[in-house]
Structure formats: structure tokens, C-alpha cells
Design a protein around this motif. Structure first.
Motif, mmCIF file in Angstrom:
data_model
loop_
_atom_site.group_PDB
_atom_site.id
_atom_site.type_symbol
_atom_site.label_atom_id
_atom_site.label_comp_id
_atom_site.label_asym_id
_atom_site.label_seq_id
_atom_site.Cartn_x
_atom_site.Cartn_y
_atom_site.Cartn_z
ATOM 1 N N LEU A 115 -4.521 -1.754 4.913
ATOM 2 C CA LEU A 115 -4.912 -1.014 3.719
ATOM 3 C C LEU A 115 -3.781 -0.952 2.708
ATOM 4 C CD1 LEU A 115 -6.954 1.980 5.199
ATOM 5 C CD2 LEU A 115 -7.841 -0.057 4.041
ATOM 6 N N LEU A 116 -2.563 -0.813 3.198
ATOM 7 C CA LEU A 116 -1.410 -0.766 2.296
ATOM 8 C C LEU A 116 -1.333 -2.027 1.448
ATOM 9 C CD1 LEU A 116 1.251 0.595 1.382
ATOM 10 C CD2 LEU A 116 2.372 -0.567 3.297
ATOM 11 N N GLU A 117 -1.510 -3.173 2.064
ATOM 12 C CA GLU A 117 -1.418 -4.426 1.316
ATOM 13 C C GLU A 117 -2.638 -4.648 0.431
ATOM 14 O OE1 GLU A 117 1.296 -6.182 1.067
ATOM 15 O OE2 GLU A 117 2.144 -4.616 2.345
ATOM 16 N N GLN A 118 -3.799 -4.225 0.893
ATOM 17 C CA GLN A 118 -5.027 -4.450 0.133
ATOM 18 C C GLN A 118 -5.176 -3.505 -1.056
ATOM 19 O OE1 GLN A 118 -7.617 -6.822 0.701
ATOM 20 N NE2 GLN A 118 -6.042 -7.753 1.989
ATOM 21 N N LEU A 119 -4.597 -2.306 -0.944
ATOM 22 C CA LEU A 119 -4.867 -1.274 -1.951
ATOM 23 C C LEU A 119 -3.680 -0.941 -2.835
ATOM 24 C CD1 LEU A 119 -6.978 1.208 0.238
ATOM 25 C CD2 LEU A 119 -7.791 -0.653 -1.238
ATOM 26 N N ARG A 120 -2.545 -1.571 -2.617
ATOM 27 C CA ARG A 120 -1.365 -1.211 -3.415
ATOM 28 C C ARG A 120 -1.568 -1.510 -4.894
ATOM 29 N NH1 ARG A 120 3.389 -2.176 -2.090
ATOM 30 N NH2 ARG A 120 3.242 -2.630 0.132
ATOM 31 N N THR A 121 -2.426 -2.473 -5.231
ATOM 32 C CA THR A 121 -2.683 -2.772 -6.642
ATOM 33 C C THR A 121 -3.772 -1.862 -7.220
ATOM 34 O OG1 THR A 121 -4.273 -4.497 -6.018
ATOM 35 C CG2 THR A 121 -1.987 -5.176 -6.397
ATOM 36 N N VAL A 122 -4.502 -1.186 -6.354
ATOM 37 C CA VAL A 122 -5.546 -0.263 -6.800
ATOM 38 C C VAL A 122 -4.945 1.095 -7.146
ATOM 39 C CG1 VAL A 122 -7.631 0.980 -6.077
ATOM 40 C CG2 VAL A 122 -7.315 -1.424 -5.440
ATOM 41 N N SER A 123 -4.032 1.539 -6.274
ATOM 42 C CA SER A 123 -3.397 2.840 -6.452
ATOM 43 C C SER A 123 -1.992 2.756 -5.884
ATOM 44 C CB SER A 123 -4.205 3.917 -5.725
ATOM 45 O OG SER A 123 -3.520 5.141 -5.726
ATOM 46 N N PRO A 124 -0.975 3.222 -6.611
ATOM 47 C CA PRO A 124 0.396 3.149 -6.079
ATOM 48 C C PRO A 124 0.478 3.866 -4.738
ATOM 49 C CG PRO A 124 0.397 3.803 -8.391
ATOM 50 C CD PRO A 124 -1.032 3.830 -7.944
ATOM 51 N N PRO A 125 0.997 3.202 -3.704
ATOM 52 C CA PRO A 125 1.033 3.822 -2.378
ATOM 53 C C PRO A 125 1.997 4.999 -2.321
ATOM 54 C CG PRO A 125 2.223 1.738 -2.367
ATOM 55 C CD PRO A 125 1.566 1.841 -3.708
ATOM 56 N N LEU A 126 1.646 5.970 -1.492
ATOM 57 C CA LEU A 126 2.530 7.111 -1.284
ATOM 58 C C LEU A 126 3.833 6.656 -0.644
ATOM 59 C CD1 LEU A 126 2.238 10.200 -1.802
ATOM 60 C CD2 LEU A 126 1.688 10.432 0.618
ATOM 61 N N PHE A 127 3.722 5.659 0.271
ATOM 62 C CA PHE A 127 4.891 5.051 0.919
ATOM 63 C C PHE A 127 4.752 3.541 0.824
ATOM 64 C CE2 PHE A 127 4.014 9.045 3.158
ATOM 65 C CZ PHE A 127 5.195 9.729 2.916
ATOM 66 N N ASP A 128 5.870 2.866 0.630
ATOM 67 C CA ASP A 128 5.825 1.423 0.427
ATOM 68 C C ASP A 128 5.836 0.646 1.738
ATOM 69 O OD1 ASP A 128 5.588 -0.615 -1.498
ATOM 70 O OD2 ASP A 128 7.655 -1.232 -1.063
ATOM 71 N N GLY A 129 5.985 1.324 2.847
ATOM 72 C CA GLY A 129 6.001 0.646 4.133
ATOM 73 C C GLY A 129 5.591 1.603 5.232
ATOM 74 N N LEU A 130 5.717 1.131 6.476
ATOM 75 C CA LEU A 130 5.373 1.928 7.641
ATOM 76 C C LEU A 130 6.516 1.815 8.644
ATOM 77 C CD1 LEU A 130 3.093 3.687 8.835
ATOM 78 C CD2 LEU A 130 2.260 1.637 9.993
ATOM 79 N N PRO A 131 7.447 2.770 8.632
ATOM 80 C CA PRO A 131 8.601 2.701 9.527
ATOM 81 C C PRO A 131 8.198 2.656 10.996
ATOM 82 C CG PRO A 131 8.950 4.344 7.810
ATOM 83 C CD PRO A 131 7.516 3.929 7.720
ATOM 84 N N PRO A 132 9.069 2.115 11.850
ATOM 85 C CA PRO A 132 8.781 2.054 13.289
ATOM 86 C C PRO A 132 8.509 3.433 13.861
ATOM 87 C CG PRO A 132 10.710 0.718 12.745
ATOM 88 C CD PRO A 132 10.370 1.494 11.518
ATOM 89 N N GLY A 133 7.579 3.485 14.801
ATOM 90 C CA GLY A 133 7.301 4.715 15.527
ATOM 91 C C GLY A 133 6.170 5.546 14.969
ATOM 92 N N ILE A 134 5.811 5.347 13.704
ATOM 93 C CA ILE A 134 4.802 6.199 13.077
ATOM 94 C C ILE A 134 3.404 5.792 13.530
ATOM 95 C CG2 ILE A 134 3.691 6.760 10.871
ATOM 96 C CD1 ILE A 134 6.456 6.698 9.605
ATOM 97 N N CYS A 135 2.627 6.775 13.939
ATOM 98 C CA CYS A 135 1.204 6.599 14.226
ATOM 99 C C CYS A 135 0.440 7.286 13.106
ATOM 100 C CB CYS A 135 0.842 7.199 15.588
ATOM 101 S SG CYS A 135 -0.913 7.066 15.992
#
Length: 392
Positions: A296-316
Motif C-alpha cells: 500500500l505504501l508504494e501504491q498510494l504514496r502518489t495519492v496521499s503523502p505517506p505518514l511514514f516513508d518506510g517500515l522499520p524492522p520489527g514493526i507489525c
């Protein structure tokens, strides 16, 4: 703290274009989960022998106030909150003072420190949707002032900061289980450190209420997999169930409630929830949620600026936070395509002044919860992403 996420959950309905898609906001129960075994004992809170399980996470919060002797004391809490956790703290006797949360769910420990007074008895930190707050800095701040740290992981089950599980740093950690796992009920309390407390064991919950939630989750699964046939079957069974509940005058202790009710504070988790927990492949759940979030991050980043630009290790991740100026119309369009979304934490608690916390007010206006849970395949995520793009 909650399915209680101050939510207006848009109920999906069929459209002329697609009568088959149904994407529930939360993961649904699969019948095999009643009989299989998983790897839950490797993960917090399930790996802790001293974990205490409740019907709601809010029950654990109320018990924490009593356990730590925080009645009539001041607890510092974030201005970005659901509200039910604030109600539980206040009902147990605590007074609340709020500290700011930034537009990236960020907490500045120096702002928290500035609010500590002689009246302060505890610090309260929320990890938002699986993303860790500054828990180590808050731990240092709490130790410096001789205060307990309450770590709220209601939205962050199975998340870690690197290799360190969220919930392992606070003096007390609180978890809501049914947001991430397909359970009819369930919250947990973990006490870290060397202190020991004599707590009353929670009572078994009403069997009828547990069964009602269990059937609701199974029916969601049927609709999710069964297309229009599944939708019709679920609708019919739900109508029959409502009539049965009304005729039998059955009280349903709903996990979707937005407010704390002291009448339910002694309720514990159901035995069937514990059985379902034991069947879960937690490592797989984390892996799939991360995959779906990144998609979703890659598909929607052009639709709406993401709250976070990535997903750090460990996050569920609990969900994908879609940032919108006007959520209502997008929710309606997604619902028309069969996709449940949640208007995340729209309202402040009545004791928190929105004018004092403009960033928290912006978050409440702007964040829409898009599902990325473990039941969703990449093919489904593609449909979700397309529906969001077209709806926005």
C-alpha cells in the motif's frame, strides 16, 4: 483503547460493478484455528507466565491504577488517544494531564518532562498502530523522577523496536488482542521488573456474548471468501441472530464499544480466545502485515503523502494510515466497493482541549484506517489500492 477506535465503521455494500469483494477492517476467524497449534508462546505477552488476561484492555488499565496506587494522582497521557483508556484511568481515580503528539505520531520527551510536577504519579505512553514511541527516553524520564511507566500496546501487538518487543520496557504493559488476532475478546497486562502484585483473577465472560462475537467473525470470513453468496448468507444469519438476541433478552458485551463501563471491569478473557491464540502463527502474521503495508505504501504514496516513508524492522502494522482532507466521502466510496475503513480516533476526550493540541486535532481529521491484515492476499491488496486511488 479499543476495536474501540472512535470509529465510524463504514459498512460495505454491494455495487453494480463488483458483487464479490469484501474486505473486513479486522482479521476474521477460520474454523481450523479452533484445533491447530501455532507459535504464540514466542511472542509478548503470551511468552510471559505472569501475564493476566482480561475481556478488554481497558479492564487492565483500570486495574493498573489500583495496583500502582495512582488514585487521586496525576497521570501524564498523550493528547492523541482513543478516549476509552482515558475514561478507564479517570474512573479508577486518576487525574489526567495531557502532553502533545506530533503529526508523525511523534512524542517529544522534553515536552513530557516540562509537564511533570509534584502531583505527577505516572507516565503513560501509547505506541500508535504498531509504530514505537520513544519508550527508552520515556523510561529514562520515568526513572529520573521515580515514576512508573505504563506502556500502552493496545494498537501494537507483535511489534518490536528492532529486536526488542514493544511492551517489554514499561513497568506495566497493556495489550488489546482482538484488534490484531481474530478473537471474540481479549486484553492482557504484563508486569515487568521485580515487583509482584496480588491481583484478583478476572471472572469468565458471558458465554452468550463470546459465542455472538465468535459467530460474527466466522460470518465475516464466509462473506470474505464466498462473494455474493457469502454476503447473502451472512446477512440472513445476522438477521436471525438479532431476532434471537432480542427474543431471549441476551446482553452482549460488545468489543466495539467506545466507552468504559465499570460493570464489565472484572470480566476476563474467554477460554476459546485462549485456544485461538494458541493456534496462531504469529511470525506469519507479522510477515503478511508488513508485506501488505509495504504494498500500500508504494501504491498510494502518489495519492496521499505517506505518514511514514518506510517500515522499520520489527514493526507489525495494525493498518495503513491514509492521510486525507475529507474522509467521509472516501469512506463511503470504499464501502460501496466492499472495503471496510475506520475513521480513526476522530474525537478528543472531553477533558482534553483541542485548541491546545493542533497536531493531534489534525491527526483526528486526517487519518483513515485502510486494512492490511493477515487475511488479505496480494491480489486483494491490489484491489484495495485500486479502489483507494479511484475513491480519492
Amino acid at each position: 483503547m479499543a476495536h474501540a477506535m472512535t470509529q465510524r465503521l463504514a459498512a460495505p455494500r454491494a455495487t453494480a460493478n463488483d458483487h464479490s469483494l469484501f474486505v473486513p477492517a479486522l482479521a476474521a476467524l477460520w474454523p481450523r484455528m479452533l484445533f491447530t497449534r501455532g507459535d504464540s508462546a514466542r511472542f509478548l505477552p503470551f511468552c510471559q507466565p505472569n501475564a493476566l488476561y482480561f475481556y478488554f484492555a481497558r479492564n487492565a488499565i483500570w486495574r493498573t491504577v489500583k495496583m500502582l496506587g495512582l488514585e487521586s494522582g496525576e497521570v501524564l497521557v498523550p493528547a492523541y488517544h482513543h478516549g476509552v483508556e482515558i475514561e478507564a484511568l479517570a474512573d479508577a481515580g486518576s487525574r489526567l494531564r495531557f502532553y502533545p503528539v506530533g503529526r508523525r505520531w511523534d512524542v517529544d520527551p522534553s515536552e513530557v518532562a516540562r509537564r511533570i510536577t509534584r502531583e505527577t504519579k505516572a507516565l503513560y505512553l501509547i505506541h500508535f498502530a504498531g509504530f514505537p514511541g520513544p519508550v527508552e527516553e520515556m523510561r529514562e524520564l520515568a526513572d529520573k523522577h521515580g515514576l512508573p511507566l505504563i506502556e500502552d500496546c493496545a494498537l501494537s501487538l507483535l511489534s518490536a523496536q528492532g529486536d526488542k518487543p514493544l511492551g517489554s520496557t514499561g513497568d506495566v504493559s497493556i495489550f488489546c488482542l482482538y484488534k490484531t488476532l481474530p478473537l471474540p475478546n481479549g486484553g492482557a497486562m504484563v508486569i515487568n521488573g521485580s515487583n509482584h502484585y496480588d491481583l484478583p483473577r478476572p471472572m469468565p465472560p458471558p458465554t452468550t456474548s463470546t459465542f455472538s462475537h465468535l459467530m460474527s467473525s466466522l460470518l465475516q470470513n464466509i462473506e470474505m471468501r464466498g462473494g455474493s453468496v457469502g454476503r447473502a448468507l451472512r446477512a440472513g444469519v445476522r438477521r436471525l441472530g438479532r431476532r434471537t438476541v432480542e427474543a431471549a433478552n441476551i446482553e452482549r458485551v460488545t468489543t466495539g464499544s467506545d466507552h468504559f463501563n465499570r460493570e464489565h471491569v472484572d470480566l476476563g478473557i474467554s477460554s476459546i480466545s485462549l485456544r485461538i491464540i494458541g493456534s496462531q502463527d504469529m511470525a506469519r502474521i507479522v510477515k503478511i502485515r508488513r508485506r501488505n503495508y509495504r504494498f500500500l505504501l508504494e501504491q498510494l504514496r502518489t495519492v496521499s503523502p505517506p505518514l511514514f516513508d518506510g517500515l522499520p524492522p520489527g514493526i507489525c502494522p495494525l493498518f495503513y494510515p491514509l492521510i486525507l482532507e475529507e474522509k467521509e466521502s472516501v469512506m463511503e466510496r470504499l464501502a460501496a466497493r466492499g472495503i471496510e475503513s475506520i475513521d480513526f480516533w476522530r474525537n478528543f476526550h472531553r477533558d482534553c482541549d483541542p485548541n491546545e493540541f493542533p497536531d493531534a486535532a489534525w491527526l483526528r481529521r486526517s487519518v483513515l484506517e485502510i486494512p492490511c491484515h493477515q487475511d488479505l492476499t496480494l491480489e486483494t491488496m491490489q484491489q484495495v489500492a485500486q479502489a483507494v486511488r479511484e475513491s480519492v
